[in-house]
Scaffold this motif. Structure first.
Motif, short mmCIF file in Angstrom:
data_model
loop_
_atom_site.label_atom_id
_atom_site.label_comp_id
_atom_site.label_asym_id
_atom_site.label_seq_id
_atom_site.Cartn_x
_atom_site.Cartn_y
_atom_site.Cartn_z
N PHE A 1 0.81 -1.21 0.00
CA PHE A 1 0.00 0.00 0.00
C PHE A 1 0.86 1.28 0.00
CE2 PHE A 1 -2.12 3.41 2.29
CZ PHE A 1 -3.35 3.48 1.67
N GLY A 2 1.83 1.34 0.91
CA GLY A 2 2.64 2.56 1.03
C GLY A 2 3.43 2.85 -0.24
N LEU B 1 3.01 1.77 -3.28
CA LEU B 1 2.14 2.07 -4.42
C LEU B 1 1.62 3.50 -4.33
CD1 LEU B 1 0.09 -1.25 -4.78
CD2 LEU B 1 1.69 -0.31 -6.43
N ASN B 2 1.33 3.94 -3.10
CA ASN B 2 0.88 5.32 -2.93
C ASN B 2 1.98 6.33 -3.23
OD1 ASN B 2 -1.90 5.86 -2.17
ND2 ASN B 2 -1.52 4.41 -0.52
N LEU B 3 3.23 5.88 -3.08
CA LEU B 3 4.35 6.76 -3.44
C LEU B 3 4.52 6.83 -4.96
CD1 LEU B 3 7.10 5.75 -0.84
CD2 LEU B 3 5.60 7.75 -0.80
N GLY B 4 3.79 6.00 -5.66
CA GLY B 4 3.86 6.02 -7.13
C GLY B 4 5.00 5.20 -7.69
N ALA C 1 5.42 -1.13 -10.33
CA ALA C 1 4.99 -2.39 -9.73
C ALA C 1 6.18 -3.32 -9.43
CB ALA C 1 4.01 -3.09 -10.67
N VAL D 1 7.84 -2.18 -6.33
CA VAL D 1 6.96 -2.45 -5.20
C VAL D 1 7.07 -3.93 -4.81
CG1 VAL D 1 4.56 -2.51 -4.41
CG2 VAL D 1 5.37 -0.59 -5.78
N ARG E 1 0.43 6.87 5.84
CA ARG E 1 0.95 5.95 4.82
C ARG E 1 0.69 6.46 3.41
NH1 ARG E 1 -0.59 -0.01 6.11
NH2 ARG E 1 0.95 -0.36 4.49
N GLY E 2 0.42 7.74 3.31
CA GLY E 2 0.38 8.37 1.99
C GLY E 2 -0.93 8.21 1.25
N PHE E 3 -2.03 7.92 1.97
CA PHE E 3 -3.32 7.70 1.32
C PHE E 3 -3.74 8.94 0.54
CE2 PHE E 3 -8.07 7.73 1.71
CZ PHE E 3 -8.30 6.64 0.90
N ARG E 4 -4.13 8.71 -0.75
CA ARG E 4 -4.57 9.83 -1.59
C ARG E 4 -5.92 9.54 -2.23
NH1 ARG E 4 0.87 10.76 -4.94
NH2 ARG E 4 0.53 8.54 -5.14
N GLU F 1 -7.20 6.47 -2.89
CA GLU F 1 -7.31 5.22 -3.64
C GLU F 1 -6.62 4.10 -2.87
OE1 GLU F 1 -6.28 5.05 -7.74
OE2 GLU F 1 -6.95 7.10 -8.08
N PRO G 1 -4.54 1.37 -4.06
CA PRO G 1 -3.89 0.67 -5.15
C PRO G 1 -3.52 -0.75 -4.72
CG PRO G 1 -2.37 2.18 -4.11
CD PRO G 1 -3.67 2.35 -3.42
N LEU H 1 -1.39 -4.50 -6.05
CA LEU H 1 -0.58 -5.17 -7.07
C LEU H 1 -1.55 -6.02 -7.88
CD1 LEU H 1 2.47 -6.26 -4.94
CD2 LEU H 1 2.50 -4.69 -6.86
#
Lengths: 229, 236
Positions: free
Chosen positions: A103-104, A106-109, A112, A115, B201-204, B206, B208, B210
């Protein structure tokens, strides 16, 4: 002494309609340092941690990695600071362990592939590779704590804020957590009631009483002084 | 600590291995198509039942699993089936029969879907299919925290039983109401803490994940096979 990562000056905070939770707190954390935060329940330890990631905002100055903790900097600060909450269930919100750890990042962009590597590494650090596909409610309390830690590590933070990480853990799980945390290079602020746990990890300690830091020194020295064993 | 959905009812069937979006699309499309069947009894219903039984067999779901769910919905289906009967409309019997057939078919199909697909995969598939983000986010959090709240309910129940020996002299409803209120208040507090954790934890906005690999041609074909068969029944 390494770079100064956290600098708190004269921090004061009162909950709306409540008591004064912090009074004139001054604190510094340097790179590669681990500082234990000791003190009774309700003495302001968690409130203090919440200020370091901008979840609360009081009077005084808080700087993290050179940045003032203000709304405009929160995104950058939260990328560099990982916080482990007191109750792991508060922080594991994804359907499976693997998804939660991812989650963290992926939120940082992050891409994949990166990640996946981070997830792999983080789960390995906490020994949860075998449980990666399980939903969190199928884990024991200790495993949930480790899963939460893996989620924090996956973002590769510079600083770890750990709020009572040893709560509800049995002795072997505590020893495993000490080994895991001890092997991590990050600077750490460790809130705990457990002197032995703190002594195993911390370079020094501060003692909170009634919202203020009333003493600073070695863990064992403060534990003896405040009869904290 | 294992909770109510500790695993799938049919984890090793060929259907369990199929892509969740495929299964969701196929199940929803089939339910919609069956709902458009004319009410008069015909050979279509018989063939549909045969198709459903074939899917059931492929899914390797135990009869008890599906029948329990059908039984749970039976009172509601019966109520809906009674409406045409009491209305005195011509062909009321056929209408009531159609309600029973369509509702039961839908429950059987969705039970098979639930038995072969984790809830989280169904939610993820809903997101892929364009379900509004707010709905999907709420469902993801509900799926996660329902079990936390259930554990809290169990914890409070255990504590109560320890203090009462499992016996309650009176006021059972009041006690349950108080317990529900306590779980609600704890849930409220927890929601504030979860929101804080999301932020750190950077929630925006969504969740996301894998992703599983995208659909292949074979899986996409499978997604249309079941509803196509039912569609053919509908138009023939």
């Amino acid at each position: 002494m390494g770079d100064l990562l956290i600098e708190v000056r004269d921090l004061a905070f009162r909950y709306p309609g409540g008591a004064q939770a912090l009074r004139g707190v001054n604190f510094r954390l340097h790179r590669s340092e681990t500082v234990a935060v000791l003190g009774a329940n309700g003495s302001g330890k968690t409130t203090f941690l919440n200020h370091l990631v901008g979840l609360l905002s009081g009077e005084g100055s808080v700087r993290v990695c050179g940045l003032p903790v203000i709304a405009a900097n929160l995104g950058r600060i939260r990328q560099r600071v990982g916080m482990l909450f007191q109750d792991a269930d508060d922080q594991i919100f994804m359907p499976t362990v693997e998804d939660d750890v991812a989650f963290g990042p992926l939120n940082l962009g992050l891409p994949a592939e990166v990640v996946r590597e981070r997830v792999e590494w983080s789960l390995e650090q906490v020994g949860l590779n075998g449980q990666r596909r399980l939903p969190p409610h199928n884990l024991s309390a200790g495993e949930r704590r480790r899963a939460a830690l893996a989620g924090v590590l996956a973002t590769n933070p510079e600083i770890l804020l750990l709020d009572e990480p040893a709560t509800f853990l049995d002795p072997p799980a505590k020893r495993a957590l000490v080994r895991t945390l001890g092997s991590l290079p990050q600077s750490k602020v460790l809130v705990t009631h457990e002197v032995d746990f703190a002594a195993a990890l911390a370079d020094r300690a501060v003692f909170f009483e009634d919202g203020a830091i009333v003493a600073e020194g070695a863990v064992s020295e403060l534990a003896d002084r405040f009869k904290w064993r | 600590m294992r909770s109510v959905d500790a695993g799938l009812a049919a984890p090793r069937s060929p259907l369990a291995a199929a892509h969740p979006t495929v299964k969701l699309c196929a199940a929803l499309a089939t339910v919609v198509l069956i709902s458009t069947f004319p009410p008069a009894p015909s050979w279509r219903q018989g063939v549909t039942v045969a198709i459903l039984l074939a899917v059931w067999g492929l899914a390797r779901v135990s009869p008890g699993y599906v029948l329990r769910r059908v039984a749970a919905a039976a009172p509601f289906i019966a109520l809906a089936a009674c409406l045409p009967l009491v209305s005195g409309l011509p062909g009321a019997g056929a209408l009531a029969g159609a309600v029973v057939f369509k509702a039961t078919s839908a429950i059987v199909l969705l039970s098979i879907l639930a038995a072969t697909t984790p809830v989280e995969d169904i939610l993820q598939s809903l997101c892929r299919l364009g379900v509004p983000r707010a709905f999907a986010l709420t469902a993801v959090l509900m799926n996660r925290y329902l079990f936390v709240l259930l554990d809290e309910w169990r914890g409070i129940s255990r504590a109560r039983d320890c203090r009462t020996g499992g016996q309650l002299a009176s006021g059972r409803c009041r006690m349950w109401a108080n317990q529900a209120a306590m779980v609600f208040v704890r849930g409220w507090d927890r929601s504030a803490r979860v929101a804080q954790a999301l932020l750190t934890r950077g929630f925006r906005g969504e969740f996301p994940r894998l992703q599983r690999p995208d659909l292949g041609v074979a899986e996409a074909a499978l997604a249309v096979a079941l509803p196509l068969a039912v569609l053919l029944l509908r138009v023939v």
